[in-house]
Design a protein around this motif. Structure first.
Motif, PDB file in Angstrom:
ATOM      1  N   GLU A 188      -6.434 -52.849  -3.021  1.00  0.00           N
ATOM      2  CA  GLU A 188      -5.104 -52.957  -2.393  1.00  0.00           C
ATOM      3  C   GLU A 188      -4.627 -51.606  -1.880  1.00  0.00           C
ATOM      4  O   GLU A 188      -4.084 -51.510  -0.777  1.00  0.00           O
ATOM      5  CB  GLU A 188      -4.103 -53.541  -3.394  1.00  0.00           C
ATOM      6  N   LEU A 189      -4.847 -50.551  -2.664  1.00  0.00           N
ATOM      7  CA  LEU A 189      -4.444 -49.220  -2.223  1.00  0.00           C
ATOM      8  C   LEU A 189      -5.249 -48.779  -1.006  1.00  0.00           C
ATOM      9  O   LEU A 189      -4.692 -48.243  -0.042  1.00  0.00           O
ATOM     10  CB  LEU A 189      -4.596 -48.201  -3.356  1.00  0.00           C
TER      11      LEU A 189
ATOM     12  N   ASN B 185      -6.630 -50.636   1.271  1.00  0.00           N
ATOM     13  CA  ASN B 185      -6.166 -51.395   2.439  1.00  0.00           C
ATOM     14  C   ASN B 185      -4.801 -50.908   2.925  1.00  0.00           C
ATOM     15  O   ASN B 185      -4.570 -50.792   4.137  1.00  0.00           O
ATOM     16  CB  ASN B 185      -6.137 -52.889   2.132  1.00  0.00           C
ATOM     17  N   ALA B 186      -3.901 -50.620   1.987  1.00  0.00           N
ATOM     18  CA  ALA B 186      -2.570 -50.123   2.368  1.00  0.00           C
ATOM     19  C   ALA B 186      -2.684 -48.745   3.025  1.00  0.00           C
ATOM     20  O   ALA B 186      -2.038 -48.490   4.053  1.00  0.00           O
ATOM     21  CB  ALA B 186      -1.664 -50.055   1.141  1.00  0.00           C
ATOM     22  N   ASN B 187      -3.499 -47.865   2.447  1.00  0.00           N
ATOM     23  CA  ASN B 187      -3.694 -46.540   3.037  1.00  0.00           C
ATOM     24  C   ASN B 187      -4.289 -46.633   4.436  1.00  0.00           C
ATOM     25  O   ASN B 187      -3.888 -45.900   5.344  1.00  0.00           O
ATOM     26  CB  ASN B 187      -4.593 -45.685   2.144  1.00  0.00           C
TER      27      ASN B 187
ATOM     28  N   ALA C  83      -3.955 -49.086   6.563  1.00  0.00           N
ATOM     29  CA  ALA C  83      -2.926 -49.585   7.478  1.00  0.00           C
ATOM     30  C   ALA C  83      -1.978 -48.462   7.898  1.00  0.00           C
ATOM     31  O   ALA C  83      -1.632 -48.333   9.081  1.00  0.00           O
ATOM     32  CB  ALA C  83      -2.149 -50.731   6.835  1.00  0.00           C
ATOM     33  N   ILE C  84      -1.575 -47.643   6.934  1.00  0.00           N
ATOM     34  CA  ILE C  84      -0.685 -46.520   7.252  1.00  0.00           C
ATOM     35  C   ILE C  84      -1.393 -45.520   8.157  1.00  0.00           C
ATOM     36  O   ILE C  84      -0.834 -45.068   9.168  1.00  0.00           O
ATOM     37  CB  ILE C  84      -0.194 -45.847   5.953  1.00  0.00           C
TER      38      ILE C  84
ATOM     39  N   GLN D 267     -11.928 -52.777   5.584  1.00  0.00           N
ATOM     40  CA  GLN D 267     -11.422 -52.733   6.960  1.00  0.00           C
ATOM     41  C   GLN D 267     -12.519 -52.229   7.904  1.00  0.00           C
ATOM     42  O   GLN D 267     -12.420 -51.139   8.474  1.00  0.00           O
ATOM     43  CB  GLN D 267     -10.203 -51.800   7.031  1.00  0.00           C
TER      44      GLN D 267
END
Length: 126
Positions: free
Chosen positions: A38-39, A41-43, A45-46, A80
């Motif tokens: 999750e981290l 993927n979030a990183n 995206a940012i 990703q």
């Protein structure tokens, strides 16, 4: 650009903090931990939003530390693949222009190749 550089460095810091916590808890070697996924993927995206705004975060744009931090975030974005390929292509141009470390390109290209089941271009898997 220092605010952008700080944001990128913070992404790396969060990644390494979670990694250290998982090591201490003995969970790092038990498969791809959900919190880590999750981290990552979030990183990604940012960082993708940052790249869309400024292009690849090269040394001349964000400094060496933030550029290296961006590379780490990209390396860890294994969920990703399109983002990783996009970054590889942008990094290739940055290396060509003398604004990024060619070693980072080699590692990223080989990581993508391994994830896609293709042979590595630069390294050898033992």
């Amino acid at each position: 650009m220092s605010a952008i550089a700080d944001k990128i460095i913070d992404l790396k810091r969060k990644d390494l903090q979670l990694r250290d916590m998982l090591i201490k808890e003995g969970r790092l070697s038990q498969g791809y931990d959900r919190a880590m996924e999750e981290l990552h993927n979030a990183n990604a995206a940012i960082l993708n939003d940052i790249i869309d705004a400024i292009g690849y975060p090269t040394i001349d744009k964000v400094g060496k530390e933030a550029s290296e931090a961006a590379w780490l975030v990209i390396q860890h974005a294994i969920g990703q693949p399109a983002f990783m390929r996009k970054c590889r292509d942008l990094l290739q141009q940055a290396v060509h222009d003398g604004n990024a470390d060619p070693v980072n390109l080699a590692y990223l290209a080989d990581r993508i190749a391994v994830l896609e089941g293709a042979p590595q271009l630069y390294g050898i898997i033992n």
